[in-house]
Design an enzyme around this catalytic site. Structure first.
Site: not given
Ligand SMILES: Nc1ncnc2c1ncn2[C@@H]1O[C@H](COP(=O)(O)OP(=O)(O)OP(=O)(O)O)[C@@H](O)[C@H]1O
Ligand SMILES: [Mg+2]
Length: 308
Positions: A251-252
């Protein structure tokens, strides 16, 4: 200049054991330290992409010095406020035989009012901030209104403010109109008070938040990519299917990818593609490693965007 703000960073101490034996001595096979923090990770990815930026926040004690030393070694710029209490240390235990991970997350230090004042002075004195990225949780005892204050100061300086946080802190601060937020599915669910299951659910909720004054809502959906909602545009960008290694920092990385593209003068559509490509590129790296520009460029053309 681009600034990231991490008020509750942590020194992450990762140790590897053969197995975790209870009531017995466990010998450490290998250990690593990592300067942890969501804003710091945004700074790292921006640094990887060649974008000048400075990480701000609080650090204190020996762990704080360790964080600074680790960042110096990586080349990441920072200008932290030194606090009297010690920065927290999180312990991550990896067991080699059983392949388990145990995370012990520490409580952060107490930030007395005079140290908060020092941070606010620093933010008040920022010269020409272009982006201010506020990421992660607050140290215990600090109220959500602190982020509101930072948003107000940064916006008065014509910076674009990105807020990436969770729960009541996110909910409260949406009313203070950060320019961009990047909740994931669960964070968005908590903001609107109902479960976000489908892309349509995400679009409807993001539109509600957009109407409250947040110019761009980026809803990250893991393997389903990111939904972008602004006043006139709704887009959905999807990464290719990947063999993910771990999603820590994805996400970051997405936040950094979006800012990189805007910094380069690209369109919002391109920025959305970079956000997805950078987040996905980080999922292909082991441990705490984050995407480089080359990693993101390799994926960029495989990201599909559709207008909704
Ligand atoms: N399993 C996956 N396959 C492909 N891309 C992924 C996957 N998981 C995350 N991503 C990529 O990373 C981006 C951000 O991931 P996610 O939605 O999990 O963010 P988050 O929950 O905020 O993560 P964080 O734990 O860093 O805060 C997604 O929009 C996607 O582009
Ligand atoms: Mg996040």
């Amino acid at each position: 200049m681009i600034y990231t703000i991490t008020l509750n960073p942590a020194l992450d101490r990762t140790i590897w054991l053969d197995e975790l034996k209870i009531d017995d001595t466990n010998r450490i096979i290998k250990e690593e330290k990592y300067a942890g923090g969501k804003g710091i990770d945004v700074s790292r990815v921006l640094f990887n992409f060649g974008v000048p930026n400075i990480a701000l926040g609080f650090v204190g004690g020996f762990a704080g010095l360790e964080i600074e030393g680790l960042l110096i070694n990586e080349g990441v710029n920072f200008d932290f406020i030194k606090i009297s209490e010690e920065t927290r240390t999180n312990i991550v235990i990896n067991t080699i035989k059983t392949n388990n991970q145990i995370i012990i997350s520490a409580k952060g230090p107490n930030i007395p009012p005079f140290e908060l004042t020092k941070l606010m002075e620093k933010i008040n004195n920022l010269e020409n901030p272009s982006y201010v990225v506020i990421s992660g949780s607050l140290p215990e005892g600090l109220k959500p209104a602190i982020y509101a204050k930072i948003i107000d100061i940064a916006k008065a300086k014509s910076a674009t403010v990105v807020l990436d946080t969770d729960g009541d802190v996110l909910k409260f601060n949406i009313n203070h109109k950060p320019d961009i937020i990047k909740p994931n599915r669960h964070e968005l669910s908590r903001v609107v008070g109902r479960e976000i299951k489908t892309i349509d659910d995400a679009v409807i909720a993001a539109k509600e938040i957009n109407r409250m004054g947040v110019k761009i809502v980026l809803v990250s959906l893991g393997k389903d990519g990111i939904v972008y909602v602004s006043q006139n545009t709704v887009m959905h960008a999807i990464p290719p299917s990947l063999k993910v290694i771990n999603t820590i920092g994805a996400g970051d990385s997405s936040v950094a990818g979006f800012i990189y593209a805007k910094y380069m003068g690209f369109s919002d559509e391109e920025a959305l593609v970079y956000a997805v490509a950078t987040g996905s590129a980080t999922t292909l790296k082991p441990g705490t490693a984050l995407a480089t520009l080359e990693d993101a460029l390799r994926l960029k053309d495989k990201v599909k965007v559709r207008y909704l």
